[in-house]
Design an enzyme around this catalytic site. Sequence first.
Site, mmCIF file in Angstrom:
data_model
loop_
_atom_site.group_PDB
_atom_site.id
_atom_site.type_symbol
_atom_site.label_atom_id
_atom_site.label_comp_id
_atom_site.label_asym_id
_atom_site.label_seq_id
_atom_site.Cartn_x
_atom_site.Cartn_y
_atom_site.Cartn_z
ATOM 1 N NE ARG A 62 -3.292 -0.282 2.810
ATOM 2 C CZ ARG A 62 -4.579 -0.472 3.026
ATOM 3 N NH1 ARG A 62 -5.400 0.549 3.024
ATOM 4 N NH2 ARG A 62 -5.029 -1.670 3.285
ATOM 5 C CB THR A 70 -1.958 7.289 -3.260
ATOM 6 O OG1 THR A 70 -1.410 5.962 -3.290
ATOM 7 C CG2 THR A 70 -1.026 8.234 -3.988
ATOM 8 C CG ASP A 87 -0.829 -9.260 9.397
ATOM 9 O OD1 ASP A 87 -0.691 -8.081 9.041
ATOM 10 O OD2 ASP A 87 -0.349 -10.230 8.764
ATOM 11 C CG ASP A 120 2.318 -9.523 11.447
ATOM 12 O OD1 ASP A 120 3.258 -9.513 10.628
ATOM 13 O OD2 ASP A 120 1.777 -8.507 11.912
#
Lengths: 448, 242
Positions: free
Chosen positions: B136, B140, B234, B237
């Site tokens: 990401r 933006t 996650d 993770d």
Amino acid sequence: MAMTTPTRRIHYSPPWGNASIIGVAGSSGSGKTSLALAIVASLNLPWVVILSMDSFYKPLTPAQSAAAFRNEFDFDSPDAIDFDVLVDRLRDVKNGKVADIPVYSFQKHARLEQTTTIYSPHVLILEGIFALHDQRVLDMLDLKIFAEADADLCLSRRLVRDVKERGRDIDGCIKQWFGFVKPNFSKYVAPQREIADIIIPRGIENKVAIAMISSQIQKTLQHKSAQHQLELTRLGKIAEDSPLSPNAIIIKQTNQVKAIHTLLMDETTSTEDYIFYFDRMVALLIETAVDFLPFTPSQVTTPQGHVYMGLKKTAEISAVVVLRGGSAFETGLRRTIPDCRIGRILIQTNYRTGEPELHYRALPANIKQCGLVLVLDPQMSSGGAALMAVKVLVDHGVPEDRIVFVTYMAGRVGVNRVLRVFPEARCVVARMGDDMENRWVETRYLGC
Amino acid sequence: MASDSQPQAPVGPEYRPATQKPKATVSTPLPHDNVHILPQTPQLIALLTMIRDTNTGRADFIFYSNRIIRLLVEEGLNHLPVVEHEITTPVGRNYAGVKFEGKICGVSIMRAGESMEQGLRDCCRSVRIGKILIQRDEETSKPKLYYDKLPEDIADRWVLLLDPMLATGGSALMAIDVLKSRGVPEEHILFLNLIASPEGAKKFADRFPKVRVVTAFVDQGLDEKNYIVPGLGDFGDRFYTM
């Protein structure tokens, strides 16, 4: 909703279902044990076992125990034997159940904590001075033998044995002989001759008698084998006439499953590929079978603190491999349940008679408590071995509805045979095949 | 609570009597034809329960995830075409079978998608595996392609796209764009994930209706941080570093 329990249950009697029991009585030192051993040796079959009545001495009270150490306790009276327990255990054997036999220590004059197990003998030889004494025992005996020997020979044999093997001294042994053994012989032991079918003089030297008895036992075993095969044929007839049992679950024949079938059946597939695809198929079979585990709702919290209402299993799974083919399932099984306890049963089909025979068993200790027991065998044709394997588990106290037979390939008759006898058990199959097919699945996997 | 708005149902195969089907939260049903949800068996629900639980250790998390991933791969592979193939069995009979047709490859979206490679290899030993890294963009907040390495002949292959969680679908949609730009037809792409959000699944159905999405479970929705609810945290993770 699918029906899980067909109403009619068909009875199956395994070859150990109605065990023959032979009683061998005779004076102490008359050579009963050697005689029994000679008979077993001349048969050389795993289905004949010897049970010594010495295992059934009653545990002694402290006062009795003190007397025993002074050689003043009468071990040669019927009162010293726990006939109630003996009768119970013989009934277990007769009914094909697992019989836990007490272990008696002559050094300690006490019953030990551990027991030994007798299971699935076709013939049991019960030997002891009072083998023909109790009416309840007599009612269960198929053949009654009395071993006869000269009294001097008996005494000398007894002296040697008690000093060498049971830690006694000569004075004590002689005190026992004249105080208890001799008077008891005429009072209790000798009268058993009257009800014996055969009286055998000279013990193991009597080769003719041993040959006679062992041929008698051979006949009994042949008869049992023939009965068992008739039984299997009868079950086969019933199975042929019925549609596939609803408790047989065939895994979904998806494109992948069909393509794997094709690879497995293709003789030109390399062994390397065969093993890879078979393991993959087994993982699918196991995932289907383990859905029979009991589950209970379980609420968990995720790392983000959200709540999910899921399920958790409430009991352990164990598996029993039917040797040798079942061992081809182990890689796939361990992929799904790495710490699965795995028992083993060796059932071999007698190449002369075609009868399945139980040779060996080693089961997980907690098998009764498991929520699910998977019986693994890659191929089921007549269902005879499968029937036997499930029967062994039921005899060991596994509830029928917790047993799932898992196989790669099965015929309808075989599956029905098992599920008509055990209507609450389940069968998970990857592919329905012919009713009678050579066992090629494990041969391809194991390479021989 | 999160579980309240999701469907609760008795779970179990149809041959099991209703009394033996414990109740649990099951996957949210979706109207899209291209989304394939695994059968909600008690076993699958129990596996998902294990990996959602924050108290499950890493070893168990990895093991139970792998079991679900293998089921996803098996289901995904079933969408591949087969052709008729007759063979002779070891007992000398003819068997009208089928064989796999077409070449395949895996493409994992780094890093969480790489956790699914073992499961893919368990079913397809020597499969080629391409990689795509999408992150990401902080400025933006849109996904940005950082890296890709794909088989040269990917246009001739069926692609199993791997990413364990389908949340907003941002990176997965971008991955599809990448695959399409290399000439892979949409209908040759299968996107495998463990848990999907209804929002993410809808985006796929709208933008790439021919891409098949194979998932073990559709959750309730997304929270304000675009995490799947209830989700499992996650995935990368928990699988790699936690």
